[in-house]
Design a protein around this motif. Structure first.
Motif, PDB file in Angstrom:
ATOM      1  N   SER A 126      47.396 -80.029 -27.412  1.00 32.95           N
ATOM      2  CA  SER A 126      46.306 -79.201 -26.910  1.00 32.95           C
ATOM      3  C   SER A 126      46.509 -78.791 -25.458  1.00 32.95           C
ATOM      4  O   SER A 126      45.846 -77.881 -24.969  1.00 32.95           O
ATOM      5  CB  SER A 126      44.975 -79.940 -27.043  1.00 32.95           C
ATOM      6  N   LEU A 192      41.467 -73.255 -38.007  1.00 34.62           N
ATOM      7  CA  LEU A 192      41.666 -73.468 -36.567  1.00 34.62           C
ATOM      8  C   LEU A 192      43.158 -73.479 -36.305  1.00 34.62           C
ATOM      9  O   LEU A 192      43.854 -74.404 -36.696  1.00 34.62           O
ATOM     10  CB  LEU A 192      41.036 -74.781 -36.135  1.00 34.62           C
ATOM     11  N   THR A 195      44.983 -75.224 -31.899  1.00 36.08           N
ATOM     12  CA  THR A 195      44.766 -76.523 -31.277  1.00 36.08           C
ATOM     13  C   THR A 195      46.006 -76.967 -30.516  1.00 36.08           C
ATOM     14  O   THR A 195      45.927 -77.542 -29.443  1.00 36.08           O
ATOM     15  CB  THR A 195      44.403 -77.573 -32.336  1.00 36.08           C
ATOM     16  N   ASN A 211      42.142 -70.740 -25.722  1.00 39.88           N
ATOM     17  CA  ASN A 211      41.604 -71.024 -27.047  1.00 39.88           C
ATOM     18  C   ASN A 211      41.010 -69.789 -27.711  1.00 39.88           C
ATOM     19  O   ASN A 211      39.941 -69.841 -28.317  1.00 39.88           O
ATOM     20  CB  ASN A 211      40.538 -72.123 -26.977  1.00 39.88           C
ATOM     21  N   THR A 214      39.969 -70.248 -31.327  1.00 40.30           N
ATOM     22  CA  THR A 214      39.114 -71.359 -31.725  1.00 40.30           C
ATOM     23  C   THR A 214      37.969 -70.906 -32.613  1.00 40.30           C
ATOM     24  O   THR A 214      37.558 -69.745 -32.585  1.00 40.30           O
ATOM     25  CB  THR A 214      38.537 -72.072 -30.482  1.00 40.30           C
ATOM     26  N   TYR A 216      35.040 -72.562 -32.396  1.00 40.32           N
ATOM     27  CA  TYR A 216      33.856 -73.056 -31.681  1.00 40.32           C
ATOM     28  C   TYR A 216      33.104 -74.124 -32.475  1.00 40.32           C
ATOM     29  O   TYR A 216      31.884 -74.239 -32.386  1.00 40.32           O
ATOM     30  CB  TYR A 216      32.924 -71.901 -31.314  1.00 40.32           C
TER      31      TYR A 216
END
Length: 437
Positions: A126, A192, A195, A211, A214, A216
């Motif tokens: 990440s 997703l 990451t 991100n 992402t 959320y």
């Protein structure tokens, strides 16, 4: 006399076994055995007592304690056209962890327990930053100090449901990511995709779209959570977390004549949101809502899943701060599970993800195509990917490999009519294994 002799004989056997464990494969020769004095039993009994005193035991014998965890490391290769490289990462999709679970019975039908879980990541995926045309490299954080507390809470569970207090998942955590794909551990098959690649750093004005892919989804907080009993396959959850974040979720799971169905929907409000893009600045009232659904035809192994999420913020950030205010997230994935060998189930899955962003604050950098605040803006992120996962039942492992192509584009226009289109793309290949214990 027989009872005492039997007890002494048993202790001699325990002591002999303990000595064998302590001193490896060493054994007494016949001459050494004949040389034992008459006080041998007292010495052996003393040794048994010492071993019993130093043994590791539960602090609370009425609570069952379980130690578990996993190690998940991988090779990550990227190719951004102008540069490529490879890194060894701790896969943040399902990171290396240590976990303690304990549960005890208060009375029949009423239990209590606790969960303590840590992430231990040497080079967290990440923390990798995406393609930077100035730097020309990804930059992972490999300082070996990325340790964080994932969970630390107690719970009480009974006919009324389950109440949990402490660090743990909010009620809506995972609601946008329901999937039957085993390939999710390799970044494909659950909506997703970034990451393990945290940033797109776009050229020309150096905008970092952190991100951008992402969904959320909610995460873990210091919270109070309630989960209802399951009725007809439905479970309702609600939670409140620090600081003034609250959500509700409804989940469903059933199987009908060989067709498995799982789904979730949630609504979440965070009245003191710390947004991903604003370097720690607070935003008032962010909301997100949506859900996901998954199907699996067990006779054939075919699975299909997808989801949607709407995320918006009412921001009071100063002009010139980069901030997405509205995002719509879509994803769909399909795959096939089968047994090609005695190792375990194999899974191959393809996916598509799209994020549409609009109404974010930003000011053109000095020397850029214009000056002043942006009056019209939008950004889009897309990714397509394919993943393979192989379960290894004999060791509790999952071997995986995936390929994902990421694309990002932003169109910015200021009050003077100056417009700039920023775009970037790169390829990501991940190969690794998650081993659980």
């Amino acid at each position: 006399m027989r009872t005492d002799l039997t007890r002494t004989t048993s202790r001699l056997a325990i002591a002999a076994a303990s000595a064998g464990l302590l001193f490896g494969t060493s054994t007494l020769t016949p001459a050494q055995a004949a040389d034992l004095g008459g006080d041998c039993c007292a010495d052996l009994e003393e040794r048994v007592a010492e071993l019993e005193a130093t043994a590791v035991r539960h602090g609370n014998r009425k609570v069952k304690l379980t130690l578990s965890g996993q190690v998940n490391t991988a090779l990550l290769y990227f190719d951004a056209g102008f540069d490529n490289d490879i890194y060894v990462i701790d896969n943040d999709e399902s990171s290396t962890r240590i976990r303690l679970d304990a549960v005890g019975t208060i009375r029949p039908g009423l239990t209590a327990g606790l969960i303590i879980e840590f992430d231990i990541e040497v080079a967290s995926g990440s923390d990798i930053l995406g393609p930077d045309r100035d730097e020309g490299v990804l930059r992972p954080d490999d300082d070996g100090e990325d340790i964080q507390l994932r969970r630390a809470n107690w719970f009480v569970q009974g006919e009324f449901g389950k109440i949990s207090i402490g660090q743990g998942s909010m009620a809506s955590d995972g609601a946008f990511e329901v999937s039957f794909a085993n390939t999710w551990v390799g970044s494909v098959g659950y909506g997703l995709s970034v990451t393990n690649v945290g940033n797109f750093i776009l050229p020309n004005i150096g905008v970092s779209l952190f991100n951008i892919g992402t969904d959320y989804d909610a995460s873990r907080r210091n919270r109070v959570r309630y989960d209802s009993p399951t009725f007809g396959g439905f479970t309702m959850s609600a939670s409140w977390g620090e600081d003034d974040e609250y959500d509700v979720a409804l989940r469903f799971a059933r199987e009908f004549n060989g067709l498995k169905v799982a789904a979730a929907a949630s609504y979440r409000v965070d009245e003191d949101d710390e947004n991903l893009f604003s370097a720690g600045d607070d935003i008032d009232d962010s909301t997100s809502w949506g859900g996901s659904i998954a199907f699996m035809h067990t006779p054939s192994g075919f699975h299909l899943q997808g989801g949607y999420n709407n995320y918006s913020v009412d921001t009071n950030l100063p002009a010139g701060t980069f901030e997405f205010r509205n995002t719509e997230h879509y994803w769909i994935a399909a795959g096939l599970q089968f047994r090609a060998s005695s190792l375990g189930v194999s899974d191959i899955t393809v996916e598509y993800i799209q994020n549409d962003h609009e109404d974010f604050q930003f000011t053109f950098a000095p020397g850029g195509p214009g000056t002043g605040p942006i009056v019209d803006d939008e950004a889009m992120y897309e990714s397509v990917g394919i993943g393979f996962a192989q379960q290894i039942d004999a060791i509790g492992g999952t071997l995986y490999a995936s390929y994902v192509h990421h694309m990002a584009e932003a169109t910015l226009t200021n009050g003077a009519g100056a417009t700039v289109v920023l775009e970037d793309d790169f390829d990501q290949i991940t190969f690794g294994m998650r081993l659980r214990y």
